[in-house]
Design a protein around this motif. Structure first.
Motif, PDB file in Angstrom:
ATOM      1  N   LEU A 189       0.829  -1.208   0.000  1.00 11.09           N
ATOM      2  CA  LEU A 189       0.000   0.000   0.000  1.00 11.09           C
ATOM      3  C   LEU A 189       0.860   1.254   0.000  1.00 11.09           C
ATOM      4  O   LEU A 189       0.538   2.247  -0.673  1.00 11.09           O
ATOM      5  CB  LEU A 189      -0.939  -0.022   1.216  1.00 11.09           C
ATOM      6  N   GLU A 190       1.961   1.235   0.747  1.00 12.43           N
ATOM      7  CA  GLU A 190       2.870   2.384   0.753  1.00 12.43           C
ATOM      8  C   GLU A 190       3.504   2.587  -0.625  1.00 12.43           C
ATOM      9  O   GLU A 190       3.722   3.728  -1.045  1.00 12.43           O
ATOM     10  CB  GLU A 190       3.957   2.182   1.809  1.00 12.43           C
ATOM     11  N   ARG A 191       3.800   1.465  -1.329  1.00 10.86           N
ATOM     12  CA  ARG A 191       4.359   1.571  -2.679  1.00 10.86           C
ATOM     13  C   ARG A 191       3.363   2.246  -3.624  1.00 10.86           C
ATOM     14  O   ARG A 191       3.737   3.102  -4.442  1.00 10.86           O
ATOM     15  CB  ARG A 191       4.723   0.177  -3.186  1.00 10.86           C
ATOM     16  N   ARG A 192       2.074   1.859  -3.505  1.00 11.50           N
ATOM     17  CA  ARG A 192       1.038   2.505  -4.323  1.00 11.50           C
ATOM     18  C   ARG A 192       0.919   3.985  -4.002  1.00 11.50           C
ATOM     19  O   ARG A 192       0.752   4.825  -4.895  1.00 11.50           O
ATOM     20  CB  ARG A 192      -0.310   1.824  -4.090  1.00 11.50           C
ATOM     21  N   GLN A 195       3.920   5.807  -5.550  1.00 14.29           N
ATOM     22  CA  GLN A 195       3.750   5.906  -7.000  1.00 14.29           C
ATOM     23  C   GLN A 195       2.748   7.007  -7.359  1.00 14.29           C
ATOM     24  O   GLN A 195       2.964   7.773  -8.317  1.00 14.29           O
ATOM     25  CB  GLN A 195       3.287   4.567  -7.562  1.00 14.29           C
ATOM     26  N   THR A 196       1.684   7.085  -6.596  1.00 14.24           N
ATOM     27  CA  THR A 196       0.670   8.123  -6.834  1.00 14.24           C
ATOM     28  C   THR A 196       1.249   9.510  -6.595  1.00 14.24           C
ATOM     29  O   THR A 196       1.007  10.443  -7.378  1.00 14.24           O
ATOM     30  CB  THR A 196      -0.550   7.901  -5.919  1.00 14.24           C
ATOM     31  N   ARG A 259      -5.162  10.668  -0.946  1.00 16.48           N
ATOM     32  CA  ARG A 259      -5.769  10.829   0.381  1.00 16.48           C
ATOM     33  C   ARG A 259      -6.368   9.510   0.869  1.00 16.48           C
ATOM     34  O   ARG A 259      -6.220   9.140   2.039  1.00 16.48           O
ATOM     35  CB  ARG A 259      -6.838  11.927   0.346  1.00 16.48           C
ATOM     36  N   GLN A 260      -7.072   8.812  -0.037  1.00 18.34           N
ATOM     37  CA  GLN A 260      -7.661   7.530   0.332  1.00 18.34           C
ATOM     38  C   GLN A 260      -6.578   6.505   0.682  1.00 18.34           C
ATOM     39  O   GLN A 260      -6.706   5.761   1.667  1.00 18.34           O
ATOM     40  CB  GLN A 260      -8.519   7.000  -0.831  1.00 18.34           C
ATOM     41  N   LEU A 261      -5.506   6.469  -0.105  1.00 16.06           N
ATOM     42  CA  LEU A 261      -4.416   5.524   0.164  1.00 16.06           C
ATOM     43  C   LEU A 261      -3.730   5.838   1.486  1.00 16.06           C
ATOM     44  O   LEU A 261      -3.342   4.925   2.235  1.00 16.06           O
ATOM     45  CB  LEU A 261      -3.395   5.556  -0.979  1.00 16.06           C
TER      46      LEU A 261
END
Length: 455
Positions: A189-192, A195-196, A259-261
């Motif tokens: 999740l931190e990687r996503r 990337q964002t 924000r959601q991530l």
């Protein structure tokens, strides 16, 4: 002389309760705000003081502290003051501060505040029409008219909070409901999220470069205006430049995703901490409490259903009834009246302390969630209104947990209300709240793993 001593004891305790309410207001509710309305602080503290005094009088009733006539006088005075605050003072000032925040009505805020209060009084009075809460012989200006309506609102709030709390408490404490979170899940999740954030930075750089090129070519100054100019800027792009509108929309979408991530990542870290905490001795203790409260929740829902279906209301307080059943079953000699008094005192004391503590925690969380510098005064007054109604209705319901001989003065002070109605109404709202909470938490628990597993 006895009345003066009793009154000095009551006044001293009210001053202490007022001081505690004042400190709670300053240290918890308004610690992050510089602008404070002292009238709001006074109303909140007075409401808290007289609410706690009612619980103090219940304890005095069981212990036999103060003279009987003194207790009756202070019961009557305390109830009149709290009703005056809840029905007249707090609603008026809520309307006053609402109108004060509207610039157009600022010059005539007193007039519009009175209109809002009259509107409140109309709906407050009409609230009693559908419910069988009064004896027909009570006049329109009797104190029972106010208590009965405040009781309906307060009992509804109590039942809603109790129903949600009975379900949420075991869900929060029990490790069984914790979803399995690993370091791999958090890293993915931190990687996503990273990337964002990189995509957002890249697109903002493109926008900055495009604006610089447009500025150098003079396109910023010669930008077409009007409706057709706006359409042209969206549908066409100059060679060598970027379509800034489309890029900005992509940036907005990516920022919302980031924000959601971020929230999901924080939720995973919190869940992992709870898993580690559940392995400690204290965590295992709360896990055991969770199982206990889950049994209590099931029993409470079952009893509420039985009470509703069979239209049943207990005549004897639960402590005395429980002792009588145990004594008859074991066949032993036991002074039921003596021990029921002491156990009732402990039970009522626990109910009072946990009610005050739980309500203050809930009010603090609620205030921080929705307050702002402009709305904080209105929200504090709303919380004072909820708190006062909650405590008045608590007296109506705690009355049933007391032995019969200690209910006399409370019944005389409250008047000839339909007490059985309030207990049935509590059971109905509690059942609806508990079942709704079970459904909501089930859906939230089921959806959480699917959300984190999404690519």
């Amino acid at each position: 002389m006895s009345f003066l001593i009793d009154s000095s004891i009551m006044i001293t305790s009210q001053i202490l309760f007022f001081g505690f309410g004042w400190l709670f207001f300053m240290r918890q509710l308004f610690k992050d705000y510089e602008v404070r309305q002292y009238i709001v602080q006074v109303i909140f503290s007075v409401t808290f003081a007289f609410s706690c005094t009612m619980f103090e009088l219940i304890i005095f009733e069981i212990l036999g502290v103060l003279n009987s006539s003194s207790r009756y006088f202070h019961w009557k005075m305390n109830l009149c003051v709290i009703l005056l605050i809840l029905v007249f003072m707090v609603p008026f000032y809520i309307g006053y501060f609402i109108v004060s925040n509207i610039q157009l009505l600022h010059k005539q805020r007193l007039l519009f505040s009175c209109l809002l209060w009259l509107t409140f009084m109309y709906f407050f009075w009409k609230l009693g029409d559908p419910f069988p809460i009064l004896s027909p012989k009570h006049g329109i200006l009797s104190i029972e008219q106010l208590i009965s309506r405040v009781g309906v609102i307060g009992v509804t709030l109590m039942a809603l909070l109790s129903g949600f709390g009975a379900v949420n408490c075991p869900y929060t404490y029990m490790s069984y409901f914790l979803r399995n979170v690993t370091d791999t899940d958090i890293l993915a999740l931190e990687r996503r999220l990273l990337q964002t954030m990189d995509m957002i930075i890249s697109k903002k750089k493109r926008m900055a470069m495009a604006r610089r090129i447009m500025f150098q070519k003079g396109e910023v100054h010669n930008k077409p205006s009007g409706f057709w100019g706006m359409i042209k800027s969206v549908t066409t792009s100059v060679p060598g430049s970027e379509n800034l509108t489309l890029i900005q929309q992509e940036v907005d979408a990516l920022e919302e995703l980031s924000r959601q991530l971020f929230l999901e990542t924080a939720d995973l870290y919190a869940t992992k901490e709870r898993i580690e905490y559940s392995k400690t001795f204290k965590g295992k203790y709360f896990n055991f409490l969770g199982y206990f409260f889950s049994i209590y929740c099931v029993w409470k829902i079952f009893m509420a259903t039985i009470n509703i279906v069979f239209d049943r209301v207990g005549k004897t307080d639960p402590v005395t009834r429980g002792i009588e059943i145990t004594v008859n079953y074991l066949g032993i000699q036991f002074d039921v009246k003596f021990w029921s008094q002491h156990i009732s005192f402990i039970l009522v004391g626990i109910i009072i302390v946990t009610s005050i503590r739980g309500l203050l925690i809930t009010l603090t969380k609620f205030f921080y969630a929705i307050s702002s510098s402009k709305s904080s005064n209105v929200i504090v007054l709303l919380l004072a209104q909820i708190m006062g109604m909650y405590f008045v209705s608590s007296v109506l319901l705690i009355r049933m947990s007391m032995p019969l001989e200690y209910r006399t003065i409370i019944t005389e002070v409250l008047g000839e209300l339909q007490f059985n109605f309030y207990h049935r109404w509590f059971d109905v709202i509690f059942l609806v709240s508990a079942l709704s909470s079970i459904l909501f938490l089930y859906l939230a628990h089921k959806q959480a793993p699917e959300k984190h597993m999404a690519p």
